[in-house]
Design an enzyme around this catalytic site. Sequence first.
Site, PDB file in Angstrom:
ATOM      1  N   HIS A 189       0.821  -1.227   0.000  1.00 33.08           N
ATOM      2  CA  HIS A 189       0.000   0.000   0.000  1.00 33.08           C
ATOM      3  C   HIS A 189       0.851   1.272   0.000  1.00 33.08           C
ATOM      4  O   HIS A 189       0.304   2.372  -0.062  1.00 33.08           O
ATOM      5  CB  HIS A 189      -0.939   0.030   1.211  1.00 33.08           C
ATOM      6  CG  HIS A 189      -1.959  -1.075   1.219  1.00 33.08           C
ATOM      7  ND1 HIS A 189      -2.812  -1.302   0.168  1.00 33.08           N
ATOM      8  CD2 HIS A 189      -2.245  -2.029   2.148  1.00 33.08           C
ATOM      9  CE1 HIS A 189      -3.595  -2.341   0.450  1.00 33.08           C
ATOM     10  NE2 HIS A 189      -3.261  -2.805   1.639  1.00 33.08           N
ATOM     11  N   ASP A 245      -2.728 -10.533  -2.194  1.00 29.77           N
ATOM     12  CA  ASP A 245      -3.270 -10.040  -0.922  1.00 29.77           C
ATOM     13  C   ASP A 245      -4.761  -9.735  -1.115  1.00 29.77           C
ATOM     14  O   ASP A 245      -5.204  -9.433  -2.229  1.00 29.77           O
ATOM     15  CB  ASP A 245      -2.510  -8.777  -0.522  1.00 29.77           C
ATOM     16  CG  ASP A 245      -2.847  -8.273   0.869  1.00 29.77           C
ATOM     17  OD1 ASP A 245      -2.053  -8.520   1.800  1.00 29.77           O
ATOM     18  OD2 ASP A 245      -3.903  -7.615   1.020  1.00 29.77           O
ATOM     19  N   HIS A 280      -6.336  -7.215  -0.290  1.00 29.68           N
ATOM     20  CA  HIS A 280      -6.545  -5.785  -0.566  1.00 29.68           C
ATOM     21  C   HIS A 280      -5.749  -5.393  -1.814  1.00 29.68           C
ATOM     22  O   HIS A 280      -4.628  -5.865  -2.004  1.00 29.68           O
ATOM     23  CB  HIS A 280      -6.079  -4.940   0.626  1.00 29.68           C
ATOM     24  CG  HIS A 280      -6.721  -5.338   1.915  1.00 29.68           C
ATOM     25  ND1 HIS A 280      -6.054  -6.066   2.881  1.00 29.68           N
ATOM     26  CD2 HIS A 280      -7.972  -5.126   2.386  1.00 29.68           C
ATOM     27  CE1 HIS A 280      -6.884  -6.278   3.902  1.00 29.68           C
ATOM     28  NE2 HIS A 280      -8.047  -5.719   3.631  1.00 29.68           N
ATOM     29  N   ASP A 328      -4.221 -12.670   3.841  1.00 28.80           N
ATOM     30  CA  ASP A 328      -5.446 -12.172   4.478  1.00 28.80           C
ATOM     31  C   ASP A 328      -6.676 -12.437   3.602  1.00 28.80           C
ATOM     32  O   ASP A 328      -7.766 -11.943   3.885  1.00 28.80           O
ATOM     33  CB  ASP A 328      -5.335 -10.688   4.849  1.00 28.80           C
ATOM     34  CG  ASP A 328      -4.758  -9.833   3.743  1.00 28.80           C
ATOM     35  OD1 ASP A 328      -4.519 -10.342   2.628  1.00 28.80           O
ATOM     36  OD2 ASP A 328      -4.536  -8.624   3.995  1.00 28.80           O
TER      37      ASP A 328
HETATM   38 ZN   LIG Z   1      -4.118  -6.967   2.915  1.00 34.38          ZN
END
Ligand SMILES: [Zn+2]
Length: 344
Positions: A163, A198, A200, A287
């Site tokens: 991120h 991931d 996200h 995750d």
């Molecule tokens: Zn994540």
Amino acid sequence: MLVFCSDAHRAHNPVQPHLFGGEHLPPKEVPERVERILNALKEMDSTQVRGPETLDSEILSSVHSLDYLGFLEHAHARWCDQTGGDISDEAMPFVRPAVGQPFGHPTSVLAQLGRYSNDSDPILSGTWQAALEAAACAASAARSVLEGESHMAYALTRPPGHHAGPDFFGGYCYLNNTAIAAELSVRQGARVVTLDVDTHAGNGTQAIFWSRKDVMCVSIHGDPNTEYPFFQGYSNEIGGGEGLGYNHNLPLPTGSDWDSYSRRLEEACQLVTNFGPDLIVVALGVDTAIEDGVLGLKGDDFRLLGTRLAKLGKPTVLVQEGGYDLTVLGKNVAATIEGFEQSA
Ligand SMILES: [Zn+2]
């Protein structure tokens, strides 16, 4: 299997509640994550754990802007000077410029914390060193694969990185470890794909390589319309300039299980194969586990994931990203790596 890891991550140990969804929750990105993963990997016979080599500053400054790097290195000390805060306190962003408005460049570190972030992550006295060592682990793993020492290497990076953009931190990430492994590889002449699994969207990696065609970015993740990072990760974000067509977002509805996930994974693998990389950097967030509440992968699905990644048949660097449920984190990483090793 080579594992690159550094103890420096322990100095980044946030304890203040993290603001998420309007609630103050206990921090989830904690040092115990590394212990859980290492314990699970040490049960595998092939595991060799190494510390990182020093990271080349030119690699770092080609992924992140110099002003951002200078800010990150000195932010906590400056914040202590400006606020009278203690070395053990956590510097939190709390104000940022309004979207679309012209803005100035104040010298106050209070303002700069917001200028250089898009989230509510703290900077601690040990954050810079922890992030730097994590980035060095990713770079060292890439180097070992490029030099042919190993077909696959795993960087146990904490804090995570995907991120973090050219000049911003957020989502627990400060330096983009995945992008640093990719950049080092490009500089050694490799054609590179970052494949982000991931849960996200890898918005930071996307931002870093947005205008480039020498690194293709592919990300499979929960729908950003309802999941973090909300503002990026949509399928119509396909890169810009020379990078047009070299960024691919493959979102999935919240709660998607392996059946849906594996179809997206096949699409991603097809894109990777069509690009024809010399090396793949996998942003390995686990995750996607049902316990982490976005997608719905379970136990053996991670072995299948590792198997599919290995079948791409390319030198591969696995870089640890998310995964927060401590009861399953270690075994899900180990299952992915076992699946890879048994099929490579
Ligand atoms: Zn994540």
